[in-house]
Every structure is written in structure tokens, then in C-alpha cells.
Design a protein around this motif. Structure first.
Motif, PDB file in Angstrom:
ATOM      1  N   PRO A 103     -48.946   9.194 -13.023  1.00 22.28           N
ATOM      2  CA  PRO A 103     -49.825   8.894 -12.005  1.00 22.28           C
ATOM      3  C   PRO A 103     -49.588   7.671 -11.210  1.00 22.28           C
ATOM      4  O   PRO A 103     -48.830   6.536 -11.824  1.00 22.28           O
ATOM      5  N   GLY A 104     -49.706   7.622 -10.024  1.00 23.57           N
ATOM      6  CA  GLY A 104     -49.207   6.689  -8.895  1.00 23.57           C
ATOM      7  C   GLY A 104     -48.003   7.107  -8.226  1.00 23.57           C
ATOM      8  O   GLY A 104     -47.628   6.677  -7.266  1.00 23.57           O
ATOM      9  N   ASP A 105     -47.451   8.190  -8.854  1.00 19.79           N
ATOM     10  CA  ASP A 105     -46.226   8.795  -7.838  1.00 19.79           C
ATOM     11  C   ASP A 105     -46.610   9.150  -6.761  1.00 19.79           C
ATOM     12  O   ASP A 105     -47.816  10.022  -6.615  1.00 19.79           O
ATOM     13  N   ARG A 106     -45.935   9.237  -5.639  1.00 15.84           N
ATOM     14  CA  ARG A 106     -46.237  10.078  -4.242  1.00 15.84           C
ATOM     15  C   ARG A 106     -45.254  11.237  -4.134  1.00 15.84           C
ATOM     16  O   ARG A 106     -44.181  11.271  -4.560  1.00 15.84           O
ATOM     17  N   VAL A 107     -45.811  12.377  -3.848  1.00 17.44           N
ATOM     18  CA  VAL A 107     -45.176  13.748  -3.718  1.00 17.44           C
ATOM     19  C   VAL A 107     -45.429  14.561  -2.603  1.00 17.44           C
ATOM     20  O   VAL A 107     -46.331  14.285  -1.690  1.00 17.44           O
ATOM     21  N   ASP A 108     -44.564  15.420  -1.941  1.00 13.53           N
ATOM     22  CA  ASP A 108     -44.450  16.427  -1.107  1.00 13.53           C
ATOM     23  C   ASP A 108     -44.992  17.818  -1.897  1.00 13.53           C
ATOM     24  O   ASP A 108     -44.349  17.944  -2.499  1.00 13.53           O
ATOM     25  N   ARG A 137     -43.038  26.261   3.114  1.00 12.66           N
ATOM     26  CA  ARG A 137     -43.617  25.292   4.163  1.00 12.66           C
ATOM     27  C   ARG A 137     -44.200  24.214   3.279  1.00 12.66           C
ATOM     28  O   ARG A 137     -44.767  24.269   2.259  1.00 12.66           O
ATOM     29  N   VAL A 138     -44.395  22.905   3.816  1.00 13.98           N
ATOM     30  CA  VAL A 138     -44.934  21.946   3.489  1.00 13.98           C
ATOM     31  C   VAL A 138     -46.451  21.897   3.518  1.00 13.98           C
ATOM     32  O   VAL A 138     -46.711  21.803   4.614  1.00 13.98           O
ATOM     33  N   VAL A 139     -47.287  21.763   2.281  1.00 14.84           N
ATOM     34  CA  VAL A 139     -48.568  21.925   2.650  1.00 14.84           C
ATOM     35  C   VAL A 139     -49.343  20.665   2.467  1.00 14.84           C
ATOM     36  O   VAL A 139     -50.482  20.319   2.797  1.00 14.84           O
ATOM     37  N   ALA A 140     -48.764  19.336   1.752  1.00 16.14           N
ATOM     38  CA  ALA A 140     -49.265  18.272   1.553  1.00 16.14           C
ATOM     39  C   ALA A 140     -48.016  17.362   1.594  1.00 16.14           C
ATOM     40  O   ALA A 140     -47.083  17.477   0.997  1.00 16.14           O
ATOM     41  N   MET A 141     -48.265  16.036   2.366  1.00 17.26           N
ATOM     42  CA  MET A 141     -47.448  15.203   2.400  1.00 17.26           C
ATOM     43  C   MET A 141     -47.666  13.710   1.664  1.00 17.26           C
ATOM     44  O   MET A 141     -48.922  13.567   2.206  1.00 17.26           O
TER      45      MET A 141
END
Length: 166
Positions: A94-99, A115-119
């Protein structure tokens, strides 16, 4: 031998300082107020210049203006997402940032279909992996804007999802 005569110290009344306690209290009050004001200004400056504040403004997009009322920031919602590789999910906290990246389900499709769907989505939870098929993937809960959650839900039904740490 007789005792020596007492020294010639004259008697005098005790010294009394006017407002001694009150002026000390007033000075301490003024000092506390000054320290509190300094701490408040420091906290405000840190909140504005912190990397987390910059990430919040980058990860939350504003929706298109509605017919009525001013445009508001997109509401951040929790989106459960099934990631294809369970071992990758074990690395997340929890707290990590992901694409989040979606790729076609069929291996025969070309590699250019990813394709990237969330950045820059923030991980809010990593539920424990329960028994099941080893290729079923693992669940992760992300905090994303409502529109991104809708895109993630759609991509999760038609594609295999993967994450990369930011």
C-alpha cells in the motif's frame, strides 16, 4: 573568649518586583503564539511543496464541465483490479505508485496491442491470495479517478493486465 560582634548588615524590607509573574506569563504567551504561527507557516509550506502534493495534482484529472455547476476534481475511488501475474502483485505494498498496462488476451495478436490504461495509480490494498488456479492472477486495489476506474474495469474483462512500479 567572647563571641565576635555581629556584622554591621542593616535590616531592609524584602524586594518586590511589580508584575513579575504577570510579565513572565505574558512573555511566555507571546512566545508560544510566535512559535505556533511559525509552525503553522512551516507546515503549510511543506504541504504545498511536498512530492505527495505534486503526485496528487498529477494523478487526479478534472472531468469535462457539466451543464450545471462548475467543473470539479474527479472523485478518487477504490478500484479492485485483477493482475495477470500474481508474483508481481506480491511485490506491491500500500502506498506504491503503479502504471497499469493492458495487453490482448490472445498470444497470436501482435505486441503492439499493449496500452497503458492507468498511470501513477496509488495502491491502497493487496488482499491475500486465496486458493485457486495458479494462472488466475491476483487482486490489487488502486485509488484512481472514477473515469480511470471505468476504463480499468472494461480493460480487465477484455485484456490481461500487468503493472509497472513508478
Amino acid at each position: 573568649m567572647p563571641a565576635p560582634e555581629p556584622g554591621g548588615v542593616p535590616l531592609f524590607p524584602p524586594l518586590r518586583v511589580r508584575g513579575g509573574r504577570q510579565s513572565l506569563r505574558r512573555a511566555m504567551r507571546r512566545r508560544r503564539r510566535a512559535v505556533a504561527a511559525g509552525l503553522a507557516v512551516t507546515a503549510a509550506a511543506l504541504a504545498v511543496s511536498s512530492p505527495q502534493a505534486a503526485e496528487r495534482t498529477q494523478s487526479v484529472a478534472t472531468p469535462a464541465p457539466r451543464e450545471r455547476g462548475p467543473a470539479r476534481e474527479a472523485a478518487v475511488v477504490s478500484a479492485p483490479v485483477r493482475i495477470a501475474d500474481a508474483e508481481t502483485v506480491r511485490l506491491l505494498r500500500p502506498g506504491d505508485r503503479v502504471d497499469v498496462i493492458a495487453s490482448a488476451n490472445s498470444p497470436s495478436a501482435g505486441s503492439d496491442t499493449a496500452r497503458v490504461v492507468a498511470m501513477n495509480a496509488r495502491v491502497t490494498g493487496v488482499p491475500a491470495v486465496r486458493g485457486g488456479a495458479p494462472d488466475a492472477g491476483a487482486l490489487v486495489v488502486l485509488a484512481v479517478p472514477r473515469e480511470t476506474a471505468r476504463v480499468l474495469a472494461g480493460a480487465g474483462t477484455t485484456s490481461r493486465l500487468a503493472v509497472t512500479l513508478c
